[in-house]
Design an enzyme around this catalytic site. Sequence first.
Site, PDB file in Angstrom:
ATOM      1  N   ASP A 158       0.817  -1.214   0.000  1.00 47.55           N
ATOM      2  CA  ASP A 158       0.000   0.000   0.000  1.00 47.55           C
ATOM      3  C   ASP A 158       0.851   1.264   0.000  1.00 47.55           C
ATOM      4  OD1 ASP A 158      -2.336  -1.380  -0.050  1.00 47.55           O
ATOM      5  OD2 ASP A 158      -2.959  -0.939   1.999  1.00 47.55           O
ATOM      6  N   ASP A 311      -6.621  -8.141  13.898  1.00 44.50           N
ATOM      7  CA  ASP A 311      -6.160  -9.489  14.228  1.00 44.50           C
ATOM      8  C   ASP A 311      -6.913 -10.065  15.425  1.00 44.50           C
ATOM      9  OD1 ASP A 311      -5.081  -7.640  15.985  1.00 44.50           O
ATOM     10  OD2 ASP A 311      -3.012  -7.978  15.377  1.00 44.50           O
TER      11      ASP A 311
END
EC number: 2.4.1.32
Length: 555
Positions: A158, A311
């Site tokens: 990114d 996560d």
Amino acid sequence: MSPFMKFFLFLYDSLSPSSLFLVQRHTLTAPSDTDGVVTSGIIGEIIYIWKQTRIFVFIPILKCLVTICLVMSFLVFIERVYMSIVVVFVKLLRRSPQKVNKWEAINDDDLELANTNFPMVLIQIPMYNEKEVCQLSIGAACRLSWPLDRMIVQVLDDSTDPASKELVNAECDKWARKGINIMSEIRDNRIGYKAGALKAGMMHNYVKQCEFVAIFDADFQPDPDFLERTIPFLIHNHDISLVQCRWKFVNANECLMTRMQEMSLNYHFIAEQESGSSIHAFFGFNGTAGVWRIAALNEAGGWKDRTTVEDMDLAVRACLHGWKFVYVHDVEVKNELPSTFKAYRFQQHRWSCGPANLCRKMTMEILQNKKVSAWKKLYLIYNFFFIRKIVVHIFTFVFYCLILPTTVLFPELQVPKWATVYFPTTITLLNAIATPRSFHLLVFWILFENVMSMHRTKATFIGLLEAGRVNEWVVTEKLGDTLKSKLITKATTKLYTRFGQRLNWRELVVGLYIFLCGCYDVAYGRSYFYVYLFLQSCAFFVAGVGFIGTFVPTV
């Protein structure tokens, strides 16, 4: 003596332990001379109001806060002792993951069937402007000992920095020429940050042939046998969805701050992850150095970007679907600790704000779940979220940095010795066991953790209240080997430029308050409590002027 001097003397005297009794109004307003009758009367009224407010407002409130802190201290103590007992029994009984779960090395004796015995594995490496470490992580992933036709390396870049993009593309091209099946996936936006990149990566058609996905952050370097030691857990135990491995810090010796981070994180893995894996088959996914079963990931709803701890979000949802996790302590993955104070503060904000916000969003979802037992629900809400992600941060800062210093000014507040000595000493020693080589740094670790508890407490409240910075995501700065080269090529005077930018006013304010309490204890106290107060105030001052961690010279 002037009326103003008399006022300040009265106020100073009223704060001292020898003047705690309630002074009668007519005694305070009695003038020493005819010219100061009105002024002395006003001063007497102010002193009288202060003493009444102190007795009927401040002291009850502070006593209530002390009681709450004592309860939290007991809860944190029980939690830490419980986890330590679990770990001790696991070690004594030699209950390694390989013994508790079925584990067999993948059979590759038959050359004709060798590759078919190896499942297809996707290796994801999300990164953003990390030119200092991107080559290390990509190279380590491509060197994994696994059949080349049974793994796909997916670099999720990114980056917006042209230099970073160029390095990533060059590294991917280099390994592609060596026969590695490597894909560089670039998005045209950063929606969802890391979660968005991982989610987009899972949507490509070639991912459908993969059974498992290994995830490594940009600074993580797995050993070549990583997949050979982790994948068998997933192959032979169909109820296991995640295999988490331990972090090994390549720059732990860089500075005192990284040494103290190592102490905290070692305890996290040895105590929290180990106990959760052994008793509940659940723990928070660390976001990297782990392998997921893709079917479980999809069943849990995939990656979501509703918090900054995507996560942990995925791990809790997978747990609510009945999946089990296993933590493998003897498989280490090298990585880098943040070595600048600014980077560490941003990281700790994300790690504290995200779990608190996730707790807010998922508590009802956990309670309403029908697939897991009430015992596991209690563990998730109370142990995992409430104690470890909320209470421990708030308690550490409020009790050790605010309440204890304030008891010097209010002798009526009685804090039992078990809360100020026995419990903290036990908790500290339990933490020290995880990193024996740093035992001599315990005092520094205590003071530093108290300083960082201020940032964690602020972040926790931001997460609980969903305030302004709740979704702030700042990628943790990685230095790689660039720091050494910069220090060699630049004059050392550059290290001390822009001093004003390193000032942190919150640390300075709290440090000043603790320092003043220490001065008051020197004047009126009957113990040596001021020693702790002065040490703690110095820790806040050091952090306040930014004289902590590594200083990176700027170009």
